[in-house]
Design an enzyme around this catalytic site. Structure first.
Site, short mmCIF file in Angstrom:
data_model
loop_
_atom_site.label_atom_id
_atom_site.label_comp_id
_atom_site.label_asym_id
_atom_site.label_seq_id
_atom_site.Cartn_x
_atom_site.Cartn_y
_atom_site.Cartn_z
N LYS A 77 0.86 -1.18 0.00
CA LYS A 77 0.00 0.00 0.00
C LYS A 77 0.90 1.24 0.00
O LYS A 77 1.90 1.28 0.72
CB LYS A 77 -0.88 -0.03 1.25
CG LYS A 77 -1.94 1.04 1.35
CD LYS A 77 -2.77 0.84 2.63
CE LYS A 77 -3.92 1.80 2.75
NZ LYS A 77 -4.70 1.60 4.00
N SER A 152 -9.62 1.15 3.12
CA SER A 152 -8.87 1.97 2.19
C SER A 152 -7.75 1.23 1.45
O SER A 152 -7.20 1.73 0.48
CB SER A 152 -8.26 3.13 2.95
OG SER A 152 -7.30 2.66 3.89
N SER A 176 -9.50 -1.01 7.37
CA SER A 176 -9.00 -0.91 6.00
C SER A 176 -8.24 -2.12 5.47
O SER A 176 -7.92 -2.15 4.28
CB SER A 176 -8.13 0.33 5.84
OG SER A 176 -8.96 1.45 5.73
N1 GLN Z 1 -13.07 3.14 6.50
C1 GLN Z 1 -12.49 3.70 7.68
C2 GLN Z 1 -12.31 5.18 7.49
O1 GLN Z 1 -12.69 5.67 6.50
C3 GLN Z 1 -11.21 3.02 8.01
C4 GLN Z 1 -10.03 3.54 7.30
C5 GLN Z 1 -8.78 2.81 7.62
O2 GLN Z 1 -8.81 1.78 8.31
N2 GLN Z 1 -7.66 3.34 7.18
O3 GLN Z 1 -11.80 5.85 8.34
#
Ligand code: GLN
Length: 471
Positions: A77, A152, A176
């Site tokens: 990532k 994400s 994420s």
């Molecule tokens: N979907 C969650 C958010 O938008 C988690 C994001 C993440 O874990 N980086 O904050």
């Protein structure tokens, strides 16, 4: 679609059936065929070939077994720093930012012999549940390219799901890794807070962030976890095993399901897949019991206060002076406004605003202070529950992968995180396991279930996960 697992690749390297160079060629072939549509990758690295060639030589010389990932292609990532490579966090503000050092997880992967093949797409600064918030375009779900891969870490999940690499690293601040694992039919692990170093990760919420693997099997997830985990002098929040009470593996587990929490909002066929998993656990001889976790239900509300508060503080460093984009204004103040105004996307700005608000004097106690109290209560509720149960089982998400553009209202997107945020708020480890599929528009879409264990209970997650997936 699915390529070889790490276990299979390693065996094929040792037997001489294939070589790291051929595996890398296969990676590049899959990327060339699939990625113009899927867009999992932001960049692929030419210098991977030299690393693969070194691994070829080691296998040819018979010196193979002490490096658990020798010759294995891995994608990262793009909020994880690789020395000499762009670390963009999928943001315009870091579009041309080149990392000057390796993140600890990257150093450990390299030491284990991994071939780092490229950088994957993400929601800008890891904020999102679909990878649509990337400044460089959305990633598509390889199972149905009209749908999102989750976020994400959607690029890393799609990279594994389309068969280009057997494993990839993501980061998980509120789900994420687990959410895209669920949407893409993979195993995804969010380790215990402090088991994996955050040194060299672009911070989102520092008290929540952890890096972890995507894989096709639990065994592979464990292999990668064992490589990246451990105390790091560069991250004072890392701890050694033994810091928390031992979490033993057992013959028979007692798994808690917070049924009251699962009453509403889960799509019926997703719930059916979840119920099948419960039946499977029971058939394996484990006990499944109802557990009451009322504070867990407040997790999402607390998360969307704590997380933006930390985001607003962490992202203050992007000021146009120290990192990345600089837009010249008539004075310093205007430099800040122009750089941050042009460099950040809408979701990032929304969270900085919200975070600044909940931390501001007069509102701090009502919002941030309250959310931190809820967090403390969630922790003690969970640790009490772990006095009588060995793990907590929920669906990973209430729905399968949704369509691109379907959740344009940010609040409806946030609901996808309802089951995943408690693990980040409490620091507990959690794994998403691919358990079945549901049909949408004539396509089979994967569904994940999530298992949470006490702090440092990763081995227990692997044990139960292997049983459920028949490994
Ligand atoms: N979907 C969650 C958010 O938008 C988690 C994001 C993440 O874990 N980086 O904050």
């Amino acid at each position: 679609m699915k390529g070889k697992t790490i276990t299979e690749l390693r065996a094929a390297f040792v037997s001489g059936e294939t070589t790291p160079t051929k595996a890398l060629e296969e990676t590049r072939k899959v990327i060339a065929e699939r990625d113009p549509e899927v867009h999992a990758y932001l960049e692929t690295y030419d210098d991977a070939a030299a690393v693969a060639a070194e691994a070829d030589a080691l296998y040819a010389g018979g010196a193979t077994t002490d490096k658990p990932l020798l010759g294995v292609p891995v994608a990262l990532k793009n909020n994880i720093l690789v020395k000499g490579k762009k670390a963009t966090a999928s943001s315009r503000i870091l579009e041309n930012y080149v990392a000057s050092y390796d993140a600890t997880v990257v150093k450990r992967l390299k030491d284990a012999g991994a071939v780092i093949v490229g950088a994957t797409n993400l929601d800008e600064f890891a904020m999102g549940s679909s990878t649509e918030n990337s400044a460089f375009g959305a990633t598509k779900n390889p199972h149905d390219t009209s749908r999102v891969p989750g976020g994400s870490s959607g690029g890393s999940a799609a990279a594994v799901a389309m068969g280009s690499v057997p494993t990839a690293l993501g980061t998980d601040t509120g789900g994420s890794i687990r959410l895209p694992a669920s949407f893409c039919g993979l195993v995804g692990l969010k380790p215990t807070y402090g088991r994996v170093s955050r040194y060299g990760l672009i911070a989102m919420g520092s008290s929540l962030d952890q890096a972890g693997p995507f894989a096709h099997s639990v065994a592979d997830a464990k292999t990668v976890f064992d490589v990246i985990a451990g105390v790091d002098a560069y991250d004072a929040t890392t701890h050694k095993l033994g810091t928390y009470p031992l979490v033993p593996t057992k013959e028979k587990y007692r798994i808690g399901v917070p049924y009251a929490f699962l009453k509403e909002g889960i799509e019926p066929d997703v719930k059916a897949v979840f119920e099948d998993a419960i039946k499977k656990l029971t058939a394996l001889g484990h006990e499944v019991v109802d557990v009451s976790l009322p504070y867990m239900e407040k997790g999402l509300a607390a998360y969307y206060i704590v997380m933006p508060a930390e985001v607003s503080s962490n992202l203050a460093r992007y000021d146009g002076v120290r990192f990345g984009l600089h837009v010249e204004g008539k004075d310093l103040r205007e430099d800040y406004d122009l750089t941050r105004g042009q460099g950040f996307g809408a979701e990032v700005k929304r969270r900085i605003l919200l975070g600044t608000y909940v931390l501001s004097s007069g509102y701090y106690d009502a919002y941030y202070g309250k959310a931190e109290e809820v967090r403390t209560l969630m922790r003690s509720e969970l640790s009490d529950a772990f006095g009588t149960i060995d793990g907590v089982l929920t669906p990973t998400a209430p729905m399968p992968a949704f369509k691109l553009g379907e959740k344009s209202d940010p609040l409806s997107m946030y609901l996808a995180d309802i089951f995943t945020v408690p693990a980040n708020l409490t620091g507990a480890p959690a794994i998403s396991l691919p358990m079945g599929t549901v049909m949408r528009d004539g396509k089979e879409l994967p569904i994940g279930i999530q298992l949470m264990a006490p702090h440092d209970g990763e081995e227990r997650l692997f044990d139960i996960g292997k049983q459920l997936l028949g490994e």
